[in-house]
Design an enzyme around this catalytic site. Structure first.
Site, PDB file in Angstrom:
ATOM      1  N   MET A  22      75.228   6.797  53.955  1.00 50.58           N
ATOM      2  CA  MET A  22      75.188   6.256  55.252  1.00 50.58           C
ATOM      3  C   MET A  22      74.336   6.941  56.114  1.00 50.58           C
ATOM      4  O   MET A  22      73.622   6.399  56.937  1.00 50.58           O
ATOM      5  CB  MET A  22      76.550   6.104  56.055  1.00 50.58           C
ATOM      6  CG  MET A  22      76.543   5.051  57.243  1.00 50.58           C
ATOM      7  SD  MET A  22      76.354   3.513  56.722  1.00 50.58           S
ATOM      8  CE  MET A  22      74.842   2.963  57.179  1.00 50.58           C
ATOM      9  N   LYS A  23      74.456   8.206  56.204  1.00 51.24           N
ATOM     10  CA  LYS A  23      73.671   8.950  57.042  1.00 51.24           C
ATOM     11  C   LYS A  23      72.073   8.946  56.459  1.00 51.24           C
ATOM     12  O   LYS A  23      71.147   8.882  57.430  1.00 51.24           O
ATOM     13  CB  LYS A  23      73.902  10.665  57.095  1.00 51.24           C
ATOM     14  CG  LYS A  23      73.002  11.531  57.794  1.00 51.24           C
ATOM     15  CD  LYS A  23      72.718  11.197  59.237  1.00 51.24           C
ATOM     16  CE  LYS A  23      71.746  11.909  59.999  1.00 51.24           C
ATOM     17  NZ  LYS A  23      72.148  13.225  59.890  1.00 51.24           N
ATOM     18  N   ILE A  24      71.879   8.982  55.227  1.00 53.46           N
ATOM     19  CA  ILE A  24      70.476   8.956  54.655  1.00 53.46           C
ATOM     20  C   ILE A  24      69.905   7.227  55.105  1.00 53.46           C
ATOM     21  O   ILE A  24      68.870   7.325  55.517  1.00 53.46           O
ATOM     22  CB  ILE A  24      70.680   9.107  53.336  1.00 53.46           C
ATOM     23  CG1 ILE A  24      70.795  10.380  52.702  1.00 53.46           C
ATOM     24  CG2 ILE A  24      69.035   8.528  52.658  1.00 53.46           C
ATOM     25  CD1 ILE A  24      70.986  10.651  51.355  1.00 53.46           C
TER      26      ILE A  24
END
Length: 282
Positions: free
Chosen positions: A162-164
């Protein structure tokens, strides 16, 4: 709570300061000890020493290689005896997180954050966690000090994905904004006014508000997100996309522009310096 913080860079140091102010018993470690100056915390001699003093260890490290060295290197965190939970809050690959979690008796949770230095200072980071709500219960006294929104995404590695995805979008916006401002600059429009019109339009995003000073005069302000780290994030995104057979042509272009700027000497500057690069400046 006895909390350790490994990595006192632009994000890790203000996060450690918030934990100290909240009353936690904080121990810190950084490759350069001077980064701890002024913090009311114990400085650990090694990552192992840190994990011998803390129940929960927060790591804010640059990439997979740095994270692996601190966790599993000689005198690394995993050699410590007290810590039972490791929160990896930097941007790393999901495979790295799952590998760390599988090779230690402790629990390793990917908990990357969205936000920059001002949000780290103010405790308004958005935290994504590769864990269940139940697994996060004992970590709330830490997470609630650092962020104002915590998303429990379940399995290990999901938060890293999700962060990527979030950073991929941010860096794409960064590139497109630079091109838009390069265009308005070339046409003789006032940059401040052009930026504010963009920020107030349908293209506006929270990032534009808190990074406004950098886009208007990047060289006059401290770096909050290095361009080289943005390129690293795009490498992670493209590698992940390749594994899932997902085409990302726009992100590939963004990555290439960042790599070109990095090779031209912009790597240590803020990612807003992509504007100067696109304008042919140095």
């Amino acid at each position: 709570m006895r909390v350790g913080v490994a990595g006192l860079g632009r994000m890790g140091r203000p996060m450690a300061a918030r934990l100290i102010a909240a009353g936690h018993e904080v121990t810190v470690w950084n490759r350069s000890p001077g980064k701890a100056d002024g913090l009311d915390a114990t400085f650990a001699a090694t990552p192992r020493d840190l994990a011998d003093r803390a129940e929960v260890v927060v790591t804010m490290l640059a990439d997979d290689a740095a994270s692996d060295a601190v966790h599993r290197g000689e005198d690394g965190l995993f050699a410590g005896k007290l810590a039972h939970t490791f929160l990896e809050m930097g941007t790393v690959s999901p495979g790295h997180i799952r590998n760390l979690d599988a090779t230690t008796r402790a629990m390793v949770i990917d908990a990357p954050v969205s936000g920059s230095t001002p949000q780290a200072q103010g405790g308004t980071l958005k935290i994504m966690a590769g864990a269940t709500e139940d697994e996060l219960t004992h970590l709330r006294p830490i997470l609630d000090v650092l962020g104002d929104r915590i998303e429990a995404l379940g399995d290990r590695g999901r938060a890293a994905v999700m962060k990527i995805a979030v950073n991929m979008l941010i860096h794409g916006m960064n590139q497109t904004l630079a091109e838009a401002l390069a265009l308005t600059d070339a046409a003789g429009l006032d940059r401040t006014r052009a930026f504010d019109i963009i920020a107030g339009s349908a293209a506006g995003a929270p990032m534009l508000a808190y990074r406004r000073p950098l886009y208007l005069d990047e060289a006059a302000h401290d770096v909050t997100f290095a361009l080289a780290l943005a390129r690293k994030d795009m490498d992670l995104a493209l590698a992940l996309a390749e594994g899932f057979a997902v085409a990302m042509p726009q992100s590939a272009t963004t990555r290439d522009r960042l790599a070109t700027a990095e090779a031209a000497g912009f790597g240590a500057r803020d990612m807003a310096a992509i504007l100067a690069h696109e304008r042919g400046e140095t």
